[in-house]
Design a protein around this motif. Structure first.
Motif, PDB file in Angstrom:
ATOM      1  N   PRO A 192       0.806  -1.237   0.000  1.00 19.14           N
ATOM      2  CA  PRO A 192       0.000   0.000   0.000  1.00 19.14           C
ATOM      3  C   PRO A 192       0.830   1.273   0.000  1.00 19.14           C
ATOM      4  O   PRO A 192       0.432   2.271  -0.604  1.00 19.14           O
ATOM      5  N   ALA A 193       1.986   1.264   0.659  1.00 18.89           N
ATOM      6  CA  ALA A 193       2.824   2.463   0.679  1.00 18.89           C
ATOM      7  C   ALA A 193       3.352   2.775  -0.718  1.00 18.89           C
ATOM      8  O   ALA A 193       3.390   3.942  -1.139  1.00 18.89           O
ATOM      9  N   SER A 194       3.737   1.737  -1.451  1.00 18.81           N
ATOM     10  CA  SER A 194       4.223   1.929  -2.818  1.00 18.81           C
ATOM     11  C   SER A 194       3.090   2.385  -3.726  1.00 18.81           C
ATOM     12  O   SER A 194       3.276   3.267  -4.579  1.00 18.81           O
ATOM     13  N   HIS A 195       1.919   1.792  -3.552  1.00 17.39           N
ATOM     14  CA  HIS A 195       0.763   2.197  -4.356  1.00 17.39           C
ATOM     15  C   HIS A 195       0.410   3.649  -4.079  1.00 17.39           C
ATOM     16  O   HIS A 195       0.089   4.405  -5.008  1.00 17.39           O
ATOM     17  N   LYS A 196       0.503   4.037  -2.833  1.00 16.33           N
ATOM     18  CA  LYS A 196       0.209   5.432  -2.466  1.00 16.33           C
ATOM     19  C   LYS A 196       1.175   6.380  -3.168  1.00 16.33           C
ATOM     20  O   LYS A 196       0.785   7.460  -3.630  1.00 16.33           O
ATOM     21  N   LEU A 197       2.445   5.978  -3.274  1.00 20.74           N
ATOM     22  CA  LEU A 197       3.431   6.790  -3.988  1.00 20.74           C
ATOM     23  C   LEU A 197       3.068   6.926  -5.455  1.00 20.74           C
ATOM     24  O   LEU A 197       3.129   8.028  -6.017  1.00 20.74           O
ATOM     25  N   ILE A 198       2.682   5.821  -6.090  1.00 27.90           N
ATOM     26  CA  ILE A 198       2.325   5.866  -7.516  1.00 27.90           C
ATOM     27  C   ILE A 198       1.116   6.758  -7.743  1.00 27.90           C
ATOM     28  O   ILE A 198       1.087   7.571  -8.675  1.00 27.90           O
ATOM     29  N   VAL A 199       0.121   6.628  -6.874  1.00 26.00           N
ATOM     30  CA  VAL A 199      -1.088   7.451  -7.001  1.00 26.00           C
ATOM     31  C   VAL A 199      -0.750   8.932  -6.823  1.00 26.00           C
ATOM     32  O   VAL A 199      -1.311   9.801  -7.501  1.00 26.00           O
ATOM     33  N   ALA A 200       0.187   9.222  -5.914  1.00 30.20           N
ATOM     34  CA  ALA A 200       0.546  10.614  -5.628  1.00 30.20           C
ATOM     35  C   ALA A 200       1.395  11.239  -6.729  1.00 30.20           C
ATOM     36  O   ALA A 200       1.338  12.454  -6.945  1.00 30.20           O
ATOM     37  N   THR A 201       2.174  10.412  -7.442  1.00 33.86           N
ATOM     38  CA  THR A 201       3.110  10.970  -8.425  1.00 33.86           C
ATOM     39  C   THR A 201       2.652  10.843  -9.868  1.00 33.86           C
ATOM     40  O   THR A 201       3.059  11.642 -10.713  1.00 33.86           O
ATOM     41  N   ALA A 202       1.835   9.850 -10.167  1.00 32.06           N
ATOM     42  CA  ALA A 202       1.403   9.637 -11.552  1.00 32.06           C
ATOM     43  C   ALA A 202      -0.051  10.040 -11.728  1.00 32.06           C
ATOM     44  O   ALA A 202      -0.880   9.823 -10.842  1.00 32.06           O
ATOM     45  N   GLN A 203      -0.360  10.595 -12.873  1.00 29.23           N
ATOM     46  CA  GLN A 203      -1.736  10.984 -13.151  1.00 29.23           C
ATOM     47  C   GLN A 203      -2.640   9.773 -13.271  1.00 29.23           C
ATOM     48  O   GLN A 203      -3.828   9.848 -13.002  1.00 29.23           O
ATOM     49  N   ASP A 204      -2.081   8.649 -13.694  1.00 34.90           N
ATOM     50  CA  ASP A 204      -2.881   7.435 -13.873  1.00 34.90           C
ATOM     51  C   ASP A 204      -2.072   6.222 -13.410  1.00 34.90           C
ATOM     52  O   ASP A 204      -1.170   5.756 -14.101  1.00 34.90           O
ATOM     53  N   ALA A 205      -2.398   5.707 -12.231  1.00 36.57           N
ATOM     54  CA  ALA A 205      -1.681   4.556 -11.680  1.00 36.57           C
ATOM     55  C   ALA A 205      -1.859   3.323 -12.569  1.00 36.57           C
ATOM     56  O   ALA A 205      -0.930   2.522 -12.730  1.00 36.57           O
ATOM     57  N   LEU A 206      -3.039   3.168 -13.163  1.00 37.43           N
ATOM     58  CA  LEU A 206      -3.292   2.005 -14.009  1.00 37.43           C
ATOM     59  C   LEU A 206      -2.358   1.965 -15.213  1.00 37.43           C
ATOM     60  O   LEU A 206      -1.911   0.903 -15.633  1.00 37.43           O
ATOM     61  N   GLU A 207      -2.059   3.125 -15.755  1.00 33.44           N
ATOM     62  CA  GLU A 207      -1.139   3.190 -16.887  1.00 33.44           C
ATOM     63  C   GLU A 207       0.262   2.748 -16.462  1.00 33.44           C
ATOM     64  O   GLU A 207       0.957   2.042 -17.200  1.00 33.44           O
TER      65      GLU A 207
END
Length: 568
Positions: A192-207
């Motif tokens: 979850p911590a890594s996912h939170k980073l991706i969500v915070a830095t990338a406009q689209d985590a799924l991409e």
């Protein structure tokens, strides 16, 4: 140096220490469990010839289709090797999705061989429509093949695997796309911590997560990739998920050290993807192959069964949306159009934050307001009337103190009727509770964070009476009615686990005078029949602190459904 018999395609000058064969020269083992242990320990990792022989042995034990092309088929098709064309004149088939062949210490002329092998595979497997990982697997197996024909046979057997419930490579766009969604689900749950980073830095985590296979099969240095291959050929597809999760964890650690505690600024998803790629390509400077494997296999409660169930569910979701062939991926951010989204409780940005926590198969959906006390009044009966028939739903609450909290609820509220007149818990481990104000935080099923509370197996459902007041006694539990297996949300359903406590699987409940979210030694949320007064507290199921004041008055309550954005 390893024997030329198994290294004719290799540029030994690039192999470093791997060019010096040492260690055991033979594997006397037929037991799969023992092979698994040896693969993880790197038993054959220092002997190129032994590794080649083990790979051949492992791949030849793969259950395959009755008619699977072998080395002789390749020789018959290709004929005289002297008539080969240069690799530049042999483009790779369209189903590799533009992925170039990773060199992985191969000779320049070996690229020609790999291209011919892949094109021959394409002719023998016309049902393959999307297989972006094939160039990487072919490149790796060419290292350990006597000739092109043997490599072709090894690749063919991997593609022709027909063992029930097992896959080694995605061969359709539907399978690949669902694997990306599945990786997103696993990232949310296991890092979850890594996912939170991706969500915070990338406009689209799924991409960003569409690259998960590339991280492992294309971007890792050869020394790391070959150790992954050791285990992958023994344990299968789940190894790729484990490695990608481990890489995501290492990337977060790398970013935390580089930023020194400073927050990350949102940026184009392409830049985040490129940044991850650069990190993984240079990972050898900080992470050894052994450390990568150790991190990957330290993740608990991560089984092939869980991955398979998630993959099937995500495939079904894509099929229902008509997504079965490659097309432009819909950005999850577009499903939350700030011009059309309207909530009296959360902003569009806050709803996007909530969207980042939900299972991937709902990411292509857009929020649909089902019920709001401002329009439909403060009536539990009307709440049920408007919410029944929708699954999942999102519950949002704003208190008169200005706190905002809620819950993601995996199951149709109509399921409460299965318990008769008893207040009965239902739902699955995909449920979670959260608070947005005064600070944003969400709390998943406690078993995800503490897997020691359960062991993966079929368990009998537990039955126990509930307190209609939302105040659980010491032995409080709720009847958990049976639900047909086909109707259950497959991911982390309580029935798949032997729970050490009945109180850890109380997700949601409702009757004529209350709704409850979370149980066991208290409730995460309890709302009365007038949707006016509520209580918040700790509960065993989510192991959460109170989401707001322990006794509160509801200022506004909304329930949102998930509307198919592809059909709109």
């Amino acid at each position: 140096m390893a024997e030329e018999e198994y290294g004719s395609f290799v540029d030994w000058n690039q192999m470093g220490d791997l060019a010096k064969s040492s260690g055991p020269t033979k594997v006397d083992c037929q037991d799969l469990k023992e092979f698994k242990k040896m693969a993880r320990q790197g038993y054959w990792a220092k002997n190129h010839k032994l590794r080649a022989q083990v790979y051949e042995q492992l791949i030849k034990t793969i259950p395959c289709r009755t008619v699977t092309p072998d080395a002789e088929v390749y020789r018959d098709i290709m004929g005289n090797a002297g008539t080969k064309k240069p690799s530049s004149n042999i483009p790779l088939p369209e189903f590799v999705d533009g992925n170039a062949l990773p060199l992985y210490c191969l000779k320049a002329e070996a690229v020609t061989s790999a291209h011919q092998i892949i094109n021959c595979v394409a002719g023998q497997f016309p049902d393959i429509s999307h297989c972006p990982s094939l160039p990487a697997i072919t490149s790796m197996l060419l290292h350990f093949s006597k000739d092109e024909a043997q490599c072709f046979e090894l690749v063919s057997r991997i593609l022709a695997c027909n063992e029930p419930g097992k896959r080694l490579l995605d061969q359709t766009f539907l399978a690949f796309e669902s694997s990306c969604m599945t990786f997103g689900d696993l990232a949310i749950k296991y890092c979850p911590a890594s996912h939170k980073l991706i969500v915070a830095t990338a406009q689209d985590a799924l991409e960003v997560y569409t690259d998960w296979q590339r991280w492992v099969l294309f971007d890792l240095p050869f020394s790391h990739m070959v150790r992954v291959l050791d285990v992958y050929l023994v344990e299968g597809y789940k190894v790729l998920f484990r490695m990608a999760i481990a890489l995501l964890k290492f990337y977060r650690k790398h970013k935390a050290e580089a930023q020194g505690g400073e927050g990350s600024q949102p940026q184009d998803s392409g830049k985040v993807r490129a940044d991850i790629q650069v990190f993984i390509k240079g990972i050898a400077s900080t992470v050894t192959p052994e450390k990568l494997l150790e991190k990957a296999f330290s993740i608990r409660m991560f089984s092939r069964k869980e991955i398979t169930l998630l993959q099937l569910t995500n495939e079904k979701s894509l099929q229902q949306k008509g997504i079965t062939v490659k097309q432009k991926r819909r950005n999850v951010q577009l499903a939350l159009n700030p011009d059309t989204f309207s909530s009296e409780i959360v902003s569009a940005k806050e709803m996007r934050d909530i969207w980042s926590w939900i299972p991937e198969r709902f990411a292509l959906c857009q929020p649909q307001l089902l019920f709001t006390t401002s329009n439909h009044g403060c009536s539990l009966n009307r709440f049920y009337q408007h919410c029944e028939g929708y699954e999942p739903t999102l519950l949002l609450i704003r208190t008169t103190d200005g706190d905002v909290c809620g819950a993601f609820l995996s199951t149709d509220w109509q399921e409460r009727k299965r318990g008769g007149n008893k207040l009965s818990f239902f739902g699955t481990g995909e449920c979670f509770v959260f608070r947005m104000k005064p600070e944003m935080e969400h709390f998943e099923w406690v078993v995800i964070r503490h897997p020691e509370l359960a062991s993966s197996s079929n368990a009998q459902s537990q039955e126990e009476p509930a307190s209609s007041e939302g105040q659980n006694s010491e032995n409080n539990g709720l009847q958990q009615p049976e639900k047909p297996a086909g109707d259950l949300s497959p991911f982390l359903s309580a029935r798949h686990f032997n729970l050490t406590s009945k109180n850890t699987s109380m997700f949601m409940a409702g009757n004529f005078d209350s709704i409850i979210v979370g149980g066991g030694d208290g409730n995460a949320l309890y709302i009365d029949s007038e949707l006016n007064h509520g209580r918040a507290g700790r509960c065993a199921t989510f192991d959460n602190p109170p989401l707001c004041a322990e006794s509160f008055q509801v200022a506004l309550l909304e329930t949102w459904g998930f509307q198919d954005a592809m059909a709109s």
